[in-house]
Design a protein around this motif. Structure first.
Motif, PDB file in Angstrom:
ATOM      1  N   ILE A 278       0.843  -1.192   0.000  1.00 27.19           N
ATOM      2  CA  ILE A 278       0.000   0.000   0.000  1.00 27.19           C
ATOM      3  C   ILE A 278       0.882   1.247   0.000  1.00 27.19           C
ATOM      4  CG2 ILE A 278      -1.763   1.291   1.281  1.00 27.19           C
ATOM      5  CD1 ILE A 278      -2.382  -1.367   2.752  1.00 27.19           C
ATOM      6  N   ASN A 279       0.510   2.228  -0.809  1.00 27.07           N
ATOM      7  CA  ASN A 279       1.137   3.547  -0.758  1.00 27.07           C
ATOM      8  C   ASN A 279       0.061   4.552  -1.155  1.00 27.07           C
ATOM      9  OD1 ASN A 279       2.779   5.748  -0.619  1.00 27.07           O
ATOM     10  ND2 ASN A 279       3.966   5.264  -2.436  1.00 27.07           N
ATOM     11  N   GLU A 280      -0.744   4.942  -0.181  1.00 26.41           N
ATOM     12  CA  GLU A 280      -1.889   5.805  -0.451  1.00 26.41           C
ATOM     13  C   GLU A 280      -1.886   7.020   0.465  1.00 26.41           C
ATOM     14  OE1 GLU A 280      -3.699   5.356  -2.993  1.00 26.41           O
ATOM     15  OE2 GLU A 280      -3.245   3.278  -3.467  1.00 26.41           O
ATOM     16  N   ARG A 281      -2.307   8.149  -0.076  1.00 26.72           N
ATOM     17  CA  ARG A 281      -2.380   9.418   0.646  1.00 26.72           C
ATOM     18  C   ARG A 281      -3.599   9.418   1.551  1.00 26.72           C
ATOM     19  NH1 ARG A 281       1.153  12.974   1.717  1.00 26.72           N
ATOM     20  NH2 ARG A 281       0.506  15.129   1.808  1.00 26.72           N
ATOM     21  N   LEU A 282      -3.387   9.726   2.844  1.00 27.80           N
ATOM     22  CA  LEU A 282      -4.465   9.786   3.824  1.00 27.80           C
ATOM     23  C   LEU A 282      -4.502  11.152   4.494  1.00 27.80           C
ATOM     24  CD1 LEU A 282      -4.086   6.404   5.746  1.00 27.80           C
ATOM     25  CD2 LEU A 282      -5.521   6.901   3.779  1.00 27.80           C
ATOM     26  N   ARG A 283      -5.676  11.514   4.979  1.00 27.42           N
ATOM     27  CA  ARG A 283      -5.851  12.713   5.779  1.00 27.42           C
ATOM     28  C   ARG A 283      -6.567  12.337   7.062  1.00 27.42           C
ATOM     29  NH1 ARG A 283      -9.695  15.845   3.762  1.00 27.42           N
ATOM     30  NH2 ARG A 283     -10.394  14.175   2.419  1.00 27.42           N
ATOM     31  N   LEU A 284      -6.148  12.902   8.168  1.00 26.85           N
ATOM     32  CA  LEU A 284      -6.868  12.779   9.430  1.00 26.85           C
ATOM     33  C   LEU A 284      -7.555  14.114   9.660  1.00 26.85           C
ATOM     34  CD1 LEU A 284      -4.759  10.475   9.608  1.00 26.85           C
ATOM     35  CD2 LEU A 284      -4.880  10.760  12.060  1.00 26.85           C
ATOM     36  N   VAL A 285      -8.879  14.093   9.632  1.00 27.81           N
ATOM     37  CA  VAL A 285      -9.697  15.302   9.707  1.00 27.81           C
ATOM     38  C   VAL A 285     -10.376  15.335  11.069  1.00 27.81           C
ATOM     39  CG1 VAL A 285     -11.644  16.507   8.646  1.00 27.81           C
ATOM     40  CG2 VAL A 285     -10.086  15.160   7.222  1.00 27.81           C
ATOM     41  N   PRO A 286     -10.283  16.458  11.792  1.00 28.33           N
ATOM     42  CA  PRO A 286     -10.980  16.541  13.085  1.00 28.33           C
ATOM     43  C   PRO A 286     -12.471  16.242  12.917  1.00 28.33           C
ATOM     44  CG  PRO A 286      -9.506  18.410  12.802  1.00 28.33           C
ATOM     45  CD  PRO A 286      -9.546  17.676  11.483  1.00 28.33           C
ATOM     46  N   ASN A 287     -13.013  15.472  13.848  1.00 26.07           N
ATOM     47  CA  ASN A 287     -14.423  15.084  13.817  1.00 26.07           C
ATOM     48  C   ASN A 287     -15.267  16.180  14.465  1.00 26.07           C
ATOM     49  OD1 ASN A 287     -16.866  13.785  13.777  1.00 26.07           O
ATOM     50  ND2 ASN A 287     -16.311  12.193  15.231  1.00 26.07           N
ATOM     51  N   ASP A 288     -16.125  16.809  13.677  1.00 25.05           N
ATOM     52  CA  ASP A 288     -16.998  17.862  14.190  1.00 25.05           C
ATOM     53  C   ASP A 288     -18.277  17.321  14.806  1.00 25.05           C
ATOM     54  OD1 ASP A 288     -15.190  19.793  13.367  1.00 25.05           O
ATOM     55  OD2 ASP A 288     -16.156  20.047  11.422  1.00 25.05           O
ATOM     56  N   ASP A 289     -18.641  16.075  14.509  1.00 22.94           N
ATOM     57  CA  ASP A 289     -19.869  15.471  15.031  1.00 22.94           C
ATOM     58  C   ASP A 289     -19.497  14.489  16.138  1.00 22.94           C
ATOM     59  OD1 ASP A 289     -22.359  14.484  15.553  1.00 22.94           O
ATOM     60  OD2 ASP A 289     -22.493  13.312  13.702  1.00 22.94           O
ATOM     61  N   ARG A 290     -19.503  14.969  17.368  1.00 21.62           N
ATOM     62  CA  ARG A 290     -19.099  14.125  18.495  1.00 21.62           C
ATOM     63  C   ARG A 290     -20.277  13.903  19.436  1.00 21.62           C
ATOM     64  NH1 ARG A 290     -13.290  14.905  20.307  1.00 21.62           N
ATOM     65  NH2 ARG A 290     -14.098  13.189  21.482  1.00 21.62           N
ATOM     66  N   SER A 291     -21.472  13.702  18.863  1.00 20.85           N
ATOM     67  CA  SER A 291     -22.681  13.583  19.666  1.00 20.85           C
ATOM     68  C   SER A 291     -22.947  12.159  20.161  1.00 20.85           C
ATOM     69  CB  SER A 291     -23.883  14.106  18.874  1.00 20.85           C
ATOM     70  OG  SER A 291     -24.006  13.388  17.666  1.00 20.85           O
ATOM     71  N   SER A 292     -22.407  11.149  19.502  1.00 21.26           N
ATOM     72  CA  SER A 292     -22.678   9.767  19.907  1.00 21.26           C
ATOM     73  C   SER A 292     -21.697   9.318  20.994  1.00 21.26           C
ATOM     74  CB  SER A 292     -22.570   8.845  18.695  1.00 21.26           C
ATOM     75  OG  SER A 292     -21.247   8.846  18.210  1.00 21.26           O
ATOM     76  N   GLY A 293     -21.930   8.137  21.561  1.00 22.37           N
ATOM     77  CA  GLY A 293     -21.053   7.602  22.592  1.00 22.37           C
ATOM     78  C   GLY A 293     -19.699   7.189  22.023  1.00 22.37           C
ATOM     79  N   ASN A 294     -18.617   7.597  22.650  1.00 20.05           N
ATOM     80  CA  ASN A 294     -17.234   7.317  22.257  1.00 20.05           C
ATOM     81  C   ASN A 294     -16.951   7.641  20.780  1.00 20.05           C
ATOM     82  OD1 ASN A 294     -14.563   6.574  22.646  1.00 20.05           O
ATOM     83  ND2 ASN A 294     -14.959   4.434  22.158  1.00 20.05           N
ATOM     84  N   PRO A 295     -17.255   8.849  20.348  1.00 25.78           N
ATOM     85  CA  PRO A 295     -16.996   9.205  18.951  1.00 25.78           C
ATOM     86  C   PRO A 295     -15.491   9.363  18.706  1.00 25.78           C
ATOM     87  CG  PRO A 295     -17.626  11.153  20.153  1.00 25.78           C
ATOM     88  CD  PRO A 295     -17.769   9.976  21.103  1.00 25.78           C
ATOM     89  N   PRO A 296     -15.037   9.126  17.488  1.00 23.42           N
ATOM     90  CA  PRO A 296     -13.619   9.329  17.196  1.00 23.42           C
ATOM     91  C   PRO A 296     -13.272  10.815  17.245  1.00 23.42           C
ATOM     92  CG  PRO A 296     -14.810   8.835  15.186  1.00 23.42           C
ATOM     93  CD  PRO A 296     -15.783   8.672  16.315  1.00 23.42           C
ATOM     94  N   ASP A 297     -12.015  11.116  17.578  1.00 21.06           N
ATOM     95  CA  ASP A 297     -11.541  12.501  17.585  1.00 21.06           C
ATOM     96  C   ASP A 297     -11.247  12.977  16.176  1.00 21.06           C
ATOM     97  OD1 ASP A 297     -11.372  13.094  20.498  1.00 21.06           O
ATOM     98  OD2 ASP A 297     -10.137  11.296  20.427  1.00 21.06           O
ATOM     99  N   SER A 298     -10.854  12.041  15.307  1.00 24.19           N
ATOM    100  CA  SER A 298     -10.556  12.371  13.908  1.00 24.19           C
ATOM    101  C   SER A 298     -11.090  11.275  13.004  1.00 24.19           C
ATOM    102  CB  SER A 298      -9.045  12.485  13.685  1.00 24.19           C
ATOM    103  OG  SER A 298      -8.510  13.555  14.418  1.00 24.19           O
ATOM    104  N   LEU A 299     -11.344  11.639  11.759  1.00 21.93           N
ATOM    105  CA  LEU A 299     -11.778  10.685  10.738  1.00 21.93           C
ATOM    106  C   LEU A 299     -10.609  10.448   9.798  1.00 21.93           C
ATOM    107  CD1 LEU A 299     -15.170  12.399   9.886  1.00 21.93           C
ATOM    108  CD2 LEU A 299     -14.694  10.714  11.680  1.00 21.93           C
ATOM    109  N   VAL A 300     -10.357   9.196   9.436  1.00 14.52           N
ATOM    110  CA  VAL A 300      -9.295   8.863   8.492  1.00 14.52           C
ATOM    111  C   VAL A 300      -9.918   8.843   7.100  1.00 14.52           C
ATOM    112  CG1 VAL A 300      -7.531   7.192   7.841  1.00 14.52           C
ATOM    113  CG2 VAL A 300      -8.116   7.498  10.261  1.00 14.52           C
ATOM    114  N   MET A 301      -9.433   9.715   6.239  1.00 15.86           N
ATOM    115  CA  MET A 301     -10.019   9.907   4.918  1.00 15.86           C
ATOM    116  C   MET A 301      -9.033   9.508   3.820  1.00 15.86           C
ATOM    117  SD  MET A 301     -12.943  11.131   5.880  1.00 15.86           S
ATOM    118  CE  MET A 301     -13.681  11.708   4.363  1.00 15.86           C
TER     119      MET A 301
END
Length: 102
Positions: A24-47
């Motif tokens: 694998i050699n793929e470009r990724l972004r970790l984007v801050p998670n703006d929707d943190r309303s559910s239980g144990n939501p991630p801090d960032s989304l891997v895109m």
């Protein structure tokens, strides 16, 4: 743990870099998670492009020196199983090492 890439701060917030292994050699972004309303939501989304392929949670290593990092879980139908990795920011906070251990 093996270093599989170096990530840099993204101008839009979060981190960006490559997921680099033998297959694998793929470009990724970790984007801050703006929707943190559910239980144990991630801090960032891997895109990957416009697709969400994983999540990241803040954690703290309790080894010889206490340090904050992001725990990543990345999945794709082409993987035999999800990848679990850790993103450790360098002391200057400008870059971070993506590390993986099976």
């Amino acid at each position: 743990m093996s270093v599989i890439d170096i990530f840099k701060h993204s101008k839009a917030g979060g981190w960006e870099g490559n997921l680099r292994t033998l297959g694998i050699n793929e470009r990724l972004r970790l984007v801050p998670n703006d929707d943190r309303s559910s239980g144990n939501p991630p801090d960032s989304l891997v895109m990957f492009g416009p697709q969400r392929i994983g999540d990241a949670w803040e954690a703290c290593a309790r080894d010889d020196r206490q340090r904050d990092y992001l725990r990543l879980r990345i999945d794709d139908p082409s993987f035999a199983r999800p990848i679990t990795a850790a993103l450790f920011p360098d002391d200057d906070g400008k870059s971070a090492q993506l590390m993986w251990r099976r």
